[in-house]
Design an enzyme around this catalytic site. Sequence first.
Site: not given
Length: 274
Positions: A158, A162
């Site tokens: 990600h 995040k």
Amino acid sequence: MSLRLAVSGATGRMGHTILGLADLDKNFEIVGALENASSNLQGKSLSEVVPGISAQVKAVVSSTLSQVATKPQVLIDFTQPVATMAYLKEALSLGIGMVVGTTGLSDAQKAEIREAGKKIPIVMSTNMSIGMNLLFALVEEAAAKLGQAYDVEIIEAHHHFKKDAPSGSALSLGESVARAWKVNLKDVATHGREGIVGERKAGTIGFHAVRGGDIVGDHTVLYAGPGERLELKHVAHSRESFAQGALKAALFLANKKDGFYDMHDVLGLRPSTK
């Protein structure tokens, strides 16, 4: 008649995407846009602060559901656990349904959300995309067929913003494998490896989190067996797939008075018992 919709985290990356798609869809009327009370955007018109939102949208940025002038039917929430639980409390008080896409929730928080489904309609999922939810089902089926003779490793990647790891979707993939093996995920999960860790213990499920750049979301489930390897993978190219799923979930709740659901219910991947 259009569904009256509110979105929390309205000026964030997911909020932008959801609102942009809802604005183009005649099935929705955007009535609320929620942001942290400390935001300097409070009180401003949504069309001013979110690029691409039409001037016909009259919603203004507020910090609570009770400040929204026209009562929403559904709130879509992709924020942080503390904010989600505060919005849940308000939604219960006002009788507003919720679509919860927030990850990093504790077991106690998840249980509280599930309990709230006895009073208001709720869809909660770690991933709203259609493809990812099909992957959950495929991963479970493969794990059941291959059994523990095949080692399972879950790799997710990600963007660098995040905050939680492993991702909620990665944990859901692990739960899919654990269900097939009839074990408790917490008993068999291992997270990363460093140093002299010894041989891999049979029957464990490995998790590995990659963070960098603007990666939207990659998830790979690797089954490594004798003489071969199988990989099942989902790659999100944009946040639109999550946003489209969240809007589909909101419409699913339109005529429901209560109940706790997930995306398998929304997408018809299992018969509804609600």
